[in-house]
Design an enzyme around this catalytic site. Structure first.
Site, PDB file in Angstrom:
ATOM      1  N   ARG A 170       6.917   0.897 121.724  1.00  0.00           N
ATOM      2  CA  ARG A 170       6.967  -0.296 122.594  1.00  0.00           C
ATOM      3  C   ARG A 170       6.060  -0.198 123.798  1.00  0.00           C
ATOM      4  O   ARG A 170       6.337  -0.759 124.859  1.00  0.00           O
ATOM      5  CB  ARG A 170       8.391  -0.594 123.038  1.00  0.00           C
ATOM      6  N   LYS A 216      -6.627  -7.741 127.267  1.00  0.00           N
ATOM      7  CA  LYS A 216      -6.508  -8.419 125.971  1.00  0.00           C
ATOM      8  C   LYS A 216      -6.768  -7.384 124.887  1.00  0.00           C
ATOM      9  O   LYS A 216      -7.790  -6.704 124.893  1.00  0.00           O
ATOM     10  CB  LYS A 216      -7.537  -9.544 125.848  1.00  0.00           C
ATOM     11  N   GLU A 260     -23.103 -11.671 128.403  1.00  0.00           N
ATOM     12  CA  GLU A 260     -21.885 -11.781 129.214  1.00  0.00           C
ATOM     13  C   GLU A 260     -22.207 -11.513 130.687  1.00  0.00           C
ATOM     14  O   GLU A 260     -21.597 -12.101 131.583  1.00  0.00           O
ATOM     15  CB  GLU A 260     -20.803 -10.809 128.715  1.00  0.00           C
ATOM     16  N   LYS A 271     -15.147  -9.859 136.492  1.00  0.00           N
ATOM     17  CA  LYS A 271     -14.071  -9.914 135.507  1.00  0.00           C
ATOM     18  C   LYS A 271     -12.745  -9.510 136.155  1.00  0.00           C
ATOM     19  O   LYS A 271     -11.705 -10.141 135.939  1.00  0.00           O
ATOM     20  CB  LYS A 271     -14.382  -8.990 134.324  1.00  0.00           C
ATOM     21  N   GLU A 292      -4.123 -15.813 131.199  1.00  0.00           N
ATOM     22  CA  GLU A 292      -4.926 -16.981 130.848  1.00  0.00           C
ATOM     23  C   GLU A 292      -4.132 -18.281 130.881  1.00  0.00           C
ATOM     24  O   GLU A 292      -4.069 -19.024 129.904  1.00  0.00           O
ATOM     25  CB  GLU A 292      -5.575 -16.799 129.462  1.00  0.00           C
ATOM     26  N   ARG A 344      -8.530 -17.967 134.263  1.00  0.00           N
ATOM     27  CA  ARG A 344      -9.166 -17.045 133.326  1.00  0.00           C
ATOM     28  C   ARG A 344      -9.985 -17.771 132.261  1.00  0.00           C
ATOM     29  O   ARG A 344     -10.916 -17.204 131.675  1.00  0.00           O
ATOM     30  CB  ARG A 344      -8.095 -16.161 132.663  1.00  0.00           C
ATOM     31  N   ASN A 367     -14.436 -18.130 129.417  1.00  0.00           N
ATOM     32  CA  ASN A 367     -14.875 -18.674 128.132  1.00  0.00           C
ATOM     33  C   ASN A 367     -16.118 -19.546 128.262  1.00  0.00           C
ATOM     34  O   ASN A 367     -16.482 -20.246 127.327  1.00  0.00           O
ATOM     35  CB  ASN A 367     -13.743 -19.466 127.483  1.00  0.00           C
ATOM     36  N   HIS A 371     -18.498 -20.000 125.471  1.00  0.00           N
ATOM     37  CA  HIS A 371     -17.777 -19.528 124.286  1.00  0.00           C
ATOM     38  C   HIS A 371     -17.281 -20.657 123.388  1.00  0.00           C
ATOM     39  O   HIS A 371     -17.009 -20.432 122.212  1.00  0.00           O
ATOM     40  CB  HIS A 371     -16.595 -18.652 124.684  1.00  0.00           C
ATOM     41  N   HIS A 390     -18.377 -19.908 119.887  1.00  0.00           N
ATOM     42  CA  HIS A 390     -17.484 -19.576 118.769  1.00  0.00           C
ATOM     43  C   HIS A 390     -17.756 -20.450 117.554  1.00  0.00           C
ATOM     44  O   HIS A 390     -17.710 -19.978 116.415  1.00  0.00           O
ATOM     45  CB  HIS A 390     -16.011 -19.756 119.190  1.00  0.00           C
ATOM     46  N   HIS A 438     -21.852 -11.945 118.642  1.00  0.00           N
ATOM     47  CA  HIS A 438     -21.058 -12.673 119.637  1.00  0.00           C
ATOM     48  C   HIS A 438     -21.881 -13.029 120.885  1.00  0.00           C
ATOM     49  O   HIS A 438     -21.891 -14.174 121.336  1.00  0.00           O
ATOM     50  CB  HIS A 438     -19.827 -11.855 120.014  1.00  0.00           C
TER      51      HIS A 438
END
Ligand SMILES: NC(=O)c1ccc[n+]([C@@H]2O[C@H](COP(=O)([O-])OP(=O)(O)OC[C@H]3O[C@@H](n4cnc5c(N)ncnc54)[C@H](O)[C@@H]3O)[C@@H](O)[C@H]2O)c1
Ligand SMILES: NC(=O)c1ccc[n+]([C@@H]2O[C@H](COP(=O)([O-])OP(=O)(O)OC[C@H]3O[C@@H](n4cnc5c(N)ncnc54)[C@H](O)[C@@H]3O)[C@@H](O)[C@H]2O)c1
Ligand SMILES: [Zn+2]
Ligand SMILES: [Zn+2]
Lengths: 371, 371
Positions: A127, A149, A191, A235, A245, A249, A253, A256, A260, A273
């Site tokens: 956990r 993330k 980025e 960041k 998010e 946040r 993106n 993105h 994407h 990417h």
């Protein structure tokens, strides 16, 4: 040169350390706190891939063992297609074999793929045990390793399976970028440019003053240290204000949304990417210009940075405008059926909107598609 | 009769609602908040097993659909041996097919196995979506559904894979216990007795005043409502003070140290979890008595409650004392090589110690072993 950035996430604050030869000091930094981040004598499981481990594994393991940690390793095959629950099971098996306890930790040595998987395996073992990120790609340094993330891909979509799990420490050794394939370096630089546009005008200006941005050897040394420091700082500031998010946040993106769609429309085989993000930033810029939201001049400045990094600026011919629009509608970031865009207003100033219609998007995509 | 208990976990507070026919009101309670816990119109994925879904599925789905939720279902085979990552993948597949979004949620309808798996699948889908627990076994009502521990088994050990993920709401309908197999009912009652010993002297006294505790029909109605309310309240208070088991929460493991060893030594086939806990509580009581830490009288009172519930009080012959001691050394709760015991001092007063030696344990286990 050593920079330390604090990521002030409530409950789980941690540092990002950027320094030459950092890889040789991970053990010292983990153990040398008043409250050691991981108690010396504890077990550490280093997760990596064969290429990266061959370059840097011995130095890292040596640094950890020299201060008394019991180190085991788990080496997974390289590549995004191994970012699956199956690999998580392998890390769990290694955790079991190494007899990791609640106060043990995992150490991710690699790019974003290794970082995301190790973070998720640590989040879900007993956990949640600690994880230390030692990112080795530029993208992982400035993006994936910070913010907690973690996750893997579902057969039907990227990063659908995952959890938030903040690392205990992020250690960045800029010199490992020497062995990073140049195309991966440029991807990470996309980025970096993003942070300039959404957050840090000084970073943007510094990038503008550089002749070339497309290879490690043009930026190594002080300039690279500055680029990494400011990017990680950007960041860190954003995620500290919005860990999960729910608002701010989302600006990360930037580039993105369409990025994407381009990655997906080309089956993740044509552009990587970072390249997709570059294309997405160009599109967002053009969209904002067309809507009179930001100046043609700023748009031009962004465009030139992307070109100077030798990143693509056109949509590959394999992706049609209508296919992209359909994909945008299916994107995870859609809420109540409306596509959310991050659009620039000025350098270091972007905003989130769901007021962009397909009629606005269509001409931008058409103009960017290589015939 | 309706009790509402608040679980005041910082950041993630939620309610446990205990009421007759609660199953018919889950939809209303989810949607009827000023801030609905899940927005009507949203998607809900109900996870259950065939037996339980046959009994209560229609009522639950009806209650959810009647207030406008879009309901899908995922029915997994019954049994602890399906509590694996493989089942999590099936829930994830169903989540993908149902197009769950960040604001969608999963609903666990079942015992602790379904609850733990659904909680973990929700914790790891889109990096965490909401989960609602509708526990149907006594054990899940008073224990598994509250506190946010979720997870699955690793081939090498129970609950090694998991995450903390608090539910948005727990809904308990006492009458569903009517169909619970009696042995499962008694198993849950072991945890109820545990709360009496570790936390709530009034609950303990109320249990003492009851003639029989071994079947639903002897306690149904007001008494059952009180038992559920006080048990959930005990669990809620403990986890609110220590969400991640860094201290106090360990007292919930009363009876579990030796209990786990007994389960494990008998290959999880001879006694179930609650029965093992009953045996573990008897052992902890005898140990505390032998060490002059609590009175023979209190020990006798605890023993009688366990007997009255027709729970086992002796160690099954399949488990030898030395094997149990070896297993205790390998237990997850061992820290730095010492076994941590929760021992009683008085009714509703226990403490945590690592000062128990194998010499102390041996005679207790020997005396409890059926020849
Ligand atoms: N968690 C987050 O917040 C976040 C953010 C962005 C991206 N990501 C994830 O990160 C992944 C992409 O990361 P990536 O671009 O680092 O890809 P990657 O991890 O696949 O690394 C790219 C390639 O470079 C190699 N490599 C890495 N460092 C090297 C070095 N120093 N020397 C030689 N070779 C090296 C790797 O073996 C790999 O082949 C994606 O899965 C993406 O989803 C996560
Ligand atoms: N998350 C936690 O904090 C926590 C705490 C304690 C136990 N657990 C976990 O819970 C699990 C045990 O839970 P359990 O005892 O509920 O086992 P279970 O979920 O297997 O349920 C026991 C049996 O009763 C059946 N059943 C359940 N409710 C019924 C009903 N109303 N009518 C008819 N049949 C019904 C089930 O189908 C199953 O066959 C274990 O996996 C354990 O690890 C978790
Ligand atoms: Zn990115
Ligand atoms: Zn238990």
């Amino acid at each position: 040169m050593k920079s330390v950035i604090s990521v002030d996430i409530p409950q789980n604050p941690y540092d990002v350390v950027i320094a030459q030869d950092a890889i040789d000091h991970v053990g010292a930094w983990l153990s040398n706190h008043e409250q050691p981040l991981v108690k010396p004598g504890q077990k550490l499981l280093v997760v990596s891939n064969p290429v990266i481990f061959r370059h840097y594994g011995d130095r890292l393991v040596q640094s950890l063992e020299s201060v008394g940690y019991q180190v085991s390793t788990c080496i997974l095959p390289a590549g995004e297609r191994y970012k699956t629950l199956r690999s998580i099971q392998k890390i769990h098996d290694a955790a079991y074999d190494a007899k990791l306890e609640r106060k043990s930790a995992m150490v991710a040595l690699g790019g974003g793929v290794i970082g995301d998987m190790t973070g998720f395996a640590a989040a879900t073992w007993l956990r949640g045990i600690g994880v230390i990120q030692v990112p080795t790609s530029l993208l992982a340094m400035v993006d994936a390793s910070i913010g907690g993330k973690t996750g893997v891909n579902h057969p039907q979509g990227k990063n659908l399976i995952g959890a938030f799990h903040q690392p205990k420490l992020v250690v960045i050794d800029p010199q490992v970028l020497k062995t990073l394939p140049p195309r991966e370096f440029r991807a990470g630089m996309a980025e970096v440019i993003k942070y300039g546009v959404i957050w840090d005008a000084e970073l943007f200006a510094a990038l503008e003053q550089t002749d070339r941005l497309d290879q490690y050897r043009y930026v190594e040394g002080e300039l690279l240290q500055m680029i990494l420091t400011r990017s990680c700082q950007a960041k860190a500031e954003v995620v500290a204000q919005d860990e999960k998010e729910s608002g701010l946040r989302a600006i990360l993106n930037y580039g993105h949304t369409i990025g994407h769609a381009v990655e997906s429309a080309t089956g993740y085989r044509v552009v990587n990417h970072g390249e997709a993000v570059a294309i997405g930033m160009v599109a967002a810029g053009k969209l904002a210009t067309a809507l009179n939201l930001w100046s043609r001049d700023d748009d031009q400045r962004q465009y030139q940075l992307i070109e100077k990094t030798k990143l693509p600026t056109a949509i590959p011919s394999q992706a049609g405008a209508e296919a992209l629009i359909a994909l945008l509608q299916g994107d995870k970031k859609v809420e109540d059926g409306r596509v959310r865009f991050i659009l620039p207003k000025a350098i270091a100033d972007v905003f989130i909107t769901d007021q962009v219609s397909n009629q606005d998007i269509r001409p931008v995509l058409a103009a960017m598609t290589t015939p």
